[in-house]
Scaffold this motif. Structure first.
Motif, mmCIF file in Angstrom:
data_model
loop_
_atom_site.group_PDB
_atom_site.id
_atom_site.type_symbol
_atom_site.label_atom_id
_atom_site.label_comp_id
_atom_site.label_asym_id
_atom_site.label_seq_id
_atom_site.Cartn_x
_atom_site.Cartn_y
_atom_site.Cartn_z
ATOM 1 N N LYS A 109 0.835 -1.204 0.000
ATOM 2 C CA LYS A 109 0.000 0.000 0.000
ATOM 3 C C LYS A 109 0.869 1.254 0.000
ATOM 4 O O LYS A 109 0.570 2.233 -0.702
ATOM 5 N N GLY A 110 1.939 1.229 0.787
ATOM 6 C CA GLY A 110 2.843 2.369 0.819
ATOM 7 C C GLY A 110 3.543 2.569 -0.512
ATOM 8 O O GLY A 110 3.692 3.702 -0.993
ATOM 9 N N LYS A 111 3.970 1.473 -1.107
ATOM 10 C CA LYS A 111 4.634 1.536 -2.415
ATOM 11 C C LYS A 111 3.692 2.123 -3.469
ATOM 12 O O LYS A 111 4.085 2.987 -4.266
ATOM 13 N N ASN A 112 2.450 1.667 -3.457
ATOM 14 C CA ASN A 112 1.465 2.179 -4.421
ATOM 15 C C ASN A 112 1.187 3.665 -4.208
ATOM 16 O O ASN A 112 1.015 4.424 -5.166
ATOM 17 N N ARG A 113 1.157 4.069 -2.937
ATOM 18 C CA ARG A 113 0.909 5.483 -2.642
ATOM 19 C C ARG A 113 2.071 6.347 -3.122
ATOM 20 O O ARG A 113 1.864 7.432 -3.682
ATOM 21 N N LEU A 114 3.294 5.866 -2.920
ATOM 22 C CA LEU A 114 4.455 6.617 -3.397
ATOM 23 C C LEU A 114 4.420 6.723 -4.919
ATOM 24 O O LEU A 114 4.694 7.788 -5.481
ATOM 25 N N GLN A 115 4.075 5.629 -5.579
ATOM 26 C CA GLN A 115 3.975 5.646 -7.038
ATOM 27 C C GLN A 115 2.955 6.687 -7.489
ATOM 28 O O GLN A 115 3.178 7.432 -8.445
ATOM 29 N N GLU A 116 1.860 6.753 -6.767
ATOM 30 C CA GLU A 116 0.797 7.721 -7.079
ATOM 31 C C GLU A 116 1.299 9.155 -6.919
ATOM 32 O O GLU A 116 1.035 10.018 -7.769
ATOM 33 N N LEU A 117 2.022 9.414 -5.841
ATOM 34 C CA LEU A 117 2.559 10.757 -5.600
ATOM 35 C C LEU A 117 3.566 11.152 -6.681
ATOM 36 O O LEU A 117 3.568 12.288 -7.170
ATOM 37 N N VAL A 118 4.415 10.196 -7.033
ATOM 38 C CA VAL A 118 5.437 10.449 -8.051
ATOM 39 C C VAL A 118 4.784 10.757 -9.402
ATOM 40 O O VAL A 118 5.181 11.695 -10.108
ATOM 41 N N GLU A 119 3.784 9.977 -9.759
ATOM 42 C CA GLU A 119 3.094 10.196 -11.037
ATOM 43 C C GLU A 119 2.379 11.544 -11.047
ATOM 44 O O GLU A 119 2.326 12.225 -12.073
ATOM 45 N N LYS A 120 1.848 11.921 -9.891
ATOM 46 C CA LYS A 120 1.180 13.221 -9.764
ATOM 47 C C LYS A 120 2.155 14.359 -10.067
ATOM 48 O O LYS A 120 1.765 15.423 -10.562
ATOM 49 N N SER A 121 3.433 14.111 -9.779
ATOM 50 C CA SER A 121 4.467 15.118 -10.001
ATOM 51 C C SER A 121 5.162 14.925 -11.350
ATOM 52 O O SER A 121 6.254 15.451 -11.578
ATOM 53 N N GLY A 122 4.525 14.160 -12.247
ATOM 54 C CA GLY A 122 5.088 13.939 -13.573
ATOM 55 C C GLY A 122 6.363 13.125 -13.549
ATOM 56 O O GLY A 122 7.227 13.274 -14.432
ATOM 57 N N ASN A 123 6.491 12.253 -12.528
ATOM 58 C CA ASN A 123 7.691 11.428 -12.331
ATOM 59 C C ASN A 123 8.946 12.271 -12.109
ATOM 60 O O ASN A 123 10.065 11.796 -12.304
ATOM 61 N N ASP B 284 5.820 20.477 -6.521
ATOM 62 C CA ASP B 284 5.026 21.544 -5.903
ATOM 63 C C ASP B 284 5.489 21.854 -4.479
ATOM 64 O O ASP B 284 4.860 22.642 -3.767
ATOM 65 N N GLY B 285 6.596 21.217 -4.060
ATOM 66 C CA GLY B 285 7.148 21.483 -2.732
ATOM 67 C C GLY B 285 6.692 20.520 -1.655
ATOM 68 O O GLY B 285 7.141 20.603 -0.506
ATOM 69 N N THR B 286 5.804 19.592 -1.986
ATOM 70 C CA THR B 286 5.329 18.616 -1.001
ATOM 71 C C THR B 286 6.478 17.739 -0.523
ATOM 72 O O THR B 286 7.209 17.160 -1.338
ATOM 73 N N PHE B 287 6.625 17.643 0.794
ATOM 74 C CA PHE B 287 7.667 16.808 1.397
ATOM 75 C C PHE B 287 7.111 15.392 1.509
ATOM 76 O O PHE B 287 6.208 15.124 2.301
ATOM 77 N N VAL B 288 7.633 14.485 0.707
ATOM 78 C CA VAL B 288 7.056 13.145 0.585
ATOM 79 C C VAL B 288 7.101 12.378 1.909
ATOM 80 O O VAL B 288 6.139 11.698 2.282
ATOM 81 N N GLN B 289 8.207 12.490 2.642
ATOM 82 C CA GLN B 289 8.291 11.786 3.926
ATOM 83 C C GLN B 289 7.155 12.193 4.862
ATOM 84 O O GLN B 289 6.570 11.360 5.559
ATOM 85 N N HIS B 290 6.835 13.471 4.867
ATOM 86 C CA HIS B 290 5.776 13.982 5.739
ATOM 87 C C HIS B 290 4.424 13.390 5.352
ATOM 88 O O HIS B 290 3.639 12.987 6.216
ATOM 89 N N VAL B 291 4.157 13.304 4.055
ATOM 90 C CA VAL B 291 2.889 12.739 3.578
ATOM 91 C C VAL B 291 2.747 11.287 4.018
ATOM 92 O O VAL B 291 1.698 10.867 4.522
#
Length: 268
Positions: free
Chosen positions: A93-107, A134-141
């Motif tokens: 689930k965490g891996k999928n969420r990270l993939q989603e965040l990365v794709e949202k940022s255009g990889n 966009d400045g989002t800190f991924v670790q925090h999310v």
């Protein structure tokens, strides 16, 4: 009073971190592969060299590794070990969420490298703070959503303002039982404790594997020995989980006790 404190923590924990002052100066990378929720491979936009980035300050649930771990993973699947099920389920689930965040940022991501590890025959691995464009800190999310734990062994290296926000985000996730905190008192153990347990199981399998290869035990006895050890392990964890759930011990004490009890078990 407890409800008031929880309410304050919840509101503070949901605050989004603004980009750091050095954000604009960070190098931009293209993400090539997401390995799990705290590791991916990237290539700098001005280079062809691939680099592995391990997210600093946090630790996330493990995903199946295979290769050298295939035997121990297979044995735990066979006996339906819930500790493995829970760890790998949240890891995916965490891996999928990270993939989603990365794709949202255009990889595309920005990374502040905080350390580097040379690995013979493999791409270098660095440790770093990871930001979306966009400045989002991924670790925090990931911590805020209950998909990562603060890695306390290394949090002392974290800038004070970031550490405070991570602590608040983790408290918020725990209070609201997001992600891994939904089952933290039943089946989920921290990633670092899981890796330690997995290593002990692996060593035990190697020991009884040598007995099997040497002919001193049969295949059936090999299976029985592992199943028996697994049963003892689960009884220990069940007892300590109950103490945690009933408020008899704290989370840090829970982890210390698990480590001590499991060390004793696999030393037998």
């Amino acid at each position: 009073m407890k409800e008031i404190i929880n309410n304050i923590l919840t509101h503070l924990g949901q605050v989004q971190l603004p980009p750091p002052s050095y954000f604009d100066s960070l190098q931009t990378y293209t993400v090539k592969k997401v390995s799990d929720a705290d590791t991916f491979n990237v290539v700098a936009n001005d280079s062809d060299a691939e680099m592995t980035v391990r997210f600093v300050y946090i630790d996330t649930p493990e995903t199946p590794k295979g290769w050298g771990d295939s035997k121990v993973e297979k044995m735990n699947r066979k006996y339906e070990n819930q500790i493995y099920r829970s760890q790998f389920e949240w890891g995916e689930k965490g891996k999928n969420r990270l993939q989603e965040l990365v794709e949202k940022s255009g990889n595309q991501v920005k990374v502040k490298v905080t350390g580097e590890e040379k690995r013979a025959g493999r791409s270098p691995r660095c440790f770093g703070e990871v930001y979306l464009l966009d400045g989002t800190f991924v670790q925090h999310v990931l911590v805020q959503e209950g998909l990562a734990r603060i890695y306390y062994d290394y949090i002392s290296e974290c800038p004070r303002e970031i550490a405070i926000m991570l602590f608040l985000a983790e408290a918020d996730a725990e209070i609201n039982q997001r992600g891994i905190w939904q089952e933290f008192q039943s089946e989920f153990i921290s990633p670092w404790l899981f890796r330690s347990l997995k290593k002990k199981q692996n060593n035990f399998l190697k020991d009884i594997g040598r007995e099997l290869k040497g002919g001193s035990i049969t295949e059936a006895e090999f299976e029985t020995k592992f199943e028996s050890k697994l049963k003892q392990q689960n009884e220990i964890l069940s007892t300590v989980f109950a103490e945690l759930k009933n408020g008899l011990i704290t989370q840090p004490k829970f982890e210390d006790k698990c480590k001590e009890e499991l060390n004793n078990l696999f030393a037998e």
